[in-house]
Enzyme design. Structure first.
Site, PDB file in Angstrom:
ATOM      1  N   PRO A 146      -2.081  15.524 -13.829  1.00 48.40           N
ATOM      2  CA  PRO A 146      -2.630  14.656 -14.162  1.00 48.40           C
ATOM      3  C   PRO A 146      -2.166  13.331 -14.074  1.00 48.40           C
ATOM      4  O   PRO A 146      -0.394  13.858 -14.724  1.00 48.40           O
ATOM      5  CB  PRO A 146      -3.370  15.160 -15.360  1.00 48.40           C
ATOM      6  CG  PRO A 146      -2.404  16.239 -15.639  1.00 48.40           C
ATOM      7  CD  PRO A 146      -1.466  16.848 -14.189  1.00 48.40           C
ATOM      8  N   GLY A 181       5.254  14.403 -14.394  1.00 50.72           N
ATOM      9  CA  GLY A 181       5.737  13.265 -13.682  1.00 50.72           C
ATOM     10  C   GLY A 181       4.590  13.689 -12.650  1.00 50.72           C
ATOM     11  O   GLY A 181       5.721  13.789 -11.466  1.00 50.72           O
ATOM     12  N   ALA A 206       6.676  10.599 -10.130  1.00 47.69           N
ATOM     13  CA  ALA A 206       7.942  11.178  -9.543  1.00 47.69           C
ATOM     14  C   ALA A 206       7.622  11.667  -8.092  1.00 47.69           C
ATOM     15  O   ALA A 206       8.397  12.300  -7.718  1.00 47.69           O
ATOM     16  CB  ALA A 206       8.645  11.817 -10.392  1.00 47.69           C
ATOM     17  N   ASP A 215      13.506  12.967 -14.684  1.00 42.93           N
ATOM     18  CA  ASP A 215      12.224  13.518 -13.650  1.00 42.93           C
ATOM     19  C   ASP A 215      12.377  13.530 -12.884  1.00 42.93           C
ATOM     20  O   ASP A 215      12.258  14.967 -11.612  1.00 42.93           O
ATOM     21  CB  ASP A 215      11.728  12.800 -13.712  1.00 42.93           C
ATOM     22  CG  ASP A 215      10.497  12.737 -15.290  1.00 42.93           C
ATOM     23  OD1 ASP A 215      10.693  13.026 -16.298  1.00 42.93           O
ATOM     24  OD2 ASP A 215       8.652  12.112 -15.710  1.00 42.93           O
TER      25      ASP A 215
HETATM   26  O1  PMV Z   1       7.881  10.416 -17.617  1.00 46.25           O
HETATM   27  P1  PMV Z   1       8.143  11.530 -18.921  1.00 46.25           P
HETATM   28  O2  PMV Z   1       6.316  10.599 -20.038  1.00 46.25           O
HETATM   29  O3  PMV Z   1       7.756  12.918 -18.976  1.00 46.25           O
HETATM   30  O4  PMV Z   1       8.643  10.966 -19.652  1.00 46.25           O
HETATM   31  C1  PMV Z   1      10.376  11.394 -19.567  1.00 46.25           C
HETATM   32  C2  PMV Z   1      11.068  11.837 -20.557  1.00 46.25           C
HETATM   33  C3  PMV Z   1      12.144  10.762 -21.133  1.00 46.25           C
HETATM   34  O5  PMV Z   1      12.853  11.130 -21.701  1.00 46.25           O
HETATM   35  C4  PMV Z   1      10.246  10.229 -22.531  1.00 46.25           C
HETATM   36  C5  PMV Z   1      12.044   9.500 -20.424  1.00 46.25           C
HETATM   37  C6  PMV Z   1      13.556   9.872 -19.275  1.00 46.25           C
HETATM   38  O6  PMV Z   1      13.405   8.844 -18.440  1.00 46.25           O
HETATM   39  O7  PMV Z   1      14.570  10.349 -19.725  1.00 46.25           O
END
Ligand code: PMV
Length: 314
Positions: free
Chosen positions: A95, A101, A104, A146
């Site tokens: 999702p 992620g 990415a 990520d």
């Molecule tokens: O992409 P997400 O929502 O899993 O967030 C990544 C984690 C954070 O620490 C909030 C941002 C980062 O770049 O590390």
């Protein structure tokens, strides 16, 4: 040419990781983004087809789209002179904007598919670096966790340094453990809470540095608990990380509803995972509690509940 890349969750340390503290991330091998590259008609150029994102576009008509820019950067790196005639078909069961992620993973699958189309053998570090550049265009200040966990496909310890190489280590896991992942269904673009945390840190650096240090402390203890197979210690550490994330200001009522429901149904610990303000939470469960925690999450409004068994790489 086909390639894929996993989703991910952060076990502990999100947000503080942007400020140089360590975090632990876990790939989700069963939830993946997939990319196929098929030949296009002569003169068609590069066309992207992403039905799950509800989009189809030509690289020439949207050259500044992050995936277009990523593809142009890869073709440049490979020394490709003439724009190829190809269709890049993207599908994903991760999702979007949920802390798993998705962005990415799609970028990683594109890098891998183009590498194999052009006969290049890229290391995990090279794949990760290309995806990081692309993430920077989306997010501003991503920590790099990520793209790293997704490119390496291993449970990792990640600590950002001011200059690469960052600290990336596979984590020892003495005993496999099970996490449920509950989706609030609330989409939240990571850059929004990340930007808000930055504003708060700029206004009150000493308070936020202290909170980030407290998160780091949890992450060190979690690493020890994993190495020792001490699940009884891990649960309260997840709870402590959640309390700190609430203080940092990235939790939400929907996340807390799921977290409370999971704990009441017998989870050993629970916290939000990823950027926060929406997206997913994780709960540590045992085989005996998994079913009742899953039902409690669904009753509390989770739009989807996934299960993952976390173990060290084979
Ligand atoms: O992409 P997400 O929502 O899993 O967030 C990544 C984690 C954070 O620490 C909030 C941002 C980062 O770049 O590390």
């Amino acid at each position: 040419m086909h390639a894929s890349a996993p989703g991910k969750i952060i076990l502990c340390g999100e947000h503080a990781v942007v400020y140089g503290r360590p975090a632990i991330a876990i790939p989700l091998n069963d939830v993946r983004a997939r990319v196929s590259i098929i030949p296009g008609a002569p003169g068609s150029g590069v066309c992207f087809d992403a039905p799950d994102l509800g989009r189809r576009w030509l690289i020439t008509s949207a050259p500044h789209d992050p995936l277009s820019e990523l593809t142009l950067a890869i073709l440049r790196q490979f020394g490709v002179q003439r724009m190829p005639d190809i269709e890049i078909a993207i599908t994903s069961d991760i999702p979007i904007a949920s802390g798993m992620g998705s962005g990415a993973a799609i970028a990683t699958a594109i890098v891998r598919a183009l590498a194999s189309a052009y006969g290049r053998n890229l290391s995990a570090a090279e794949v990760s670096a290309l995806v990081y550049e692309s993430e920077q265009r989306f997010h501003g200040t991503p920590s790099g966790i990520d793209n790293t966990v997704i490119a390496y496909e291993q449970v990792i310890w990640f600590q950002r340094r001011s200059e690469p190489p960052h600290q990336i280590e596979p984590i020892a896991i003495a005993e496999p453990f099970t996490l449920l992942i509950g989706d609030t269904g609330v989409r939240s673009a990571t850059r929004l809470p990340v930007g808000e945390v930055r504003r708060r840190w700029e206004r009150d650096p000493s308070r936020y540095e202290m909170l980030f240090d407290a998160v780091a402390d949890v992450v060190y203890q979690a690493r020890r608990a994993l190495a020792e197979g001490d699940r009884a210690a891990l649960g309260p550490l997840l709870d402590r990380n959640q309390a700190l994330l609430e203080e940092i200001g990235v939790s939400s009522p929907e996340l807390e509803r799921l977290i409370t429901a999971a704990r009441s149904a017998g989870a050993g610990g629970a916290k939000l995972s990823g950027g926060g303000w929406g997206g997913v939470m994780i709960a540590l469960v045992e085989p005996e509690t998994a079913q009742q925690v899953r039902q409690a999450l669904q009753a509390a409004g989770a739009t989807r509940v996934l299960e993952t068994i976390v173990q060290a790489a084979a």
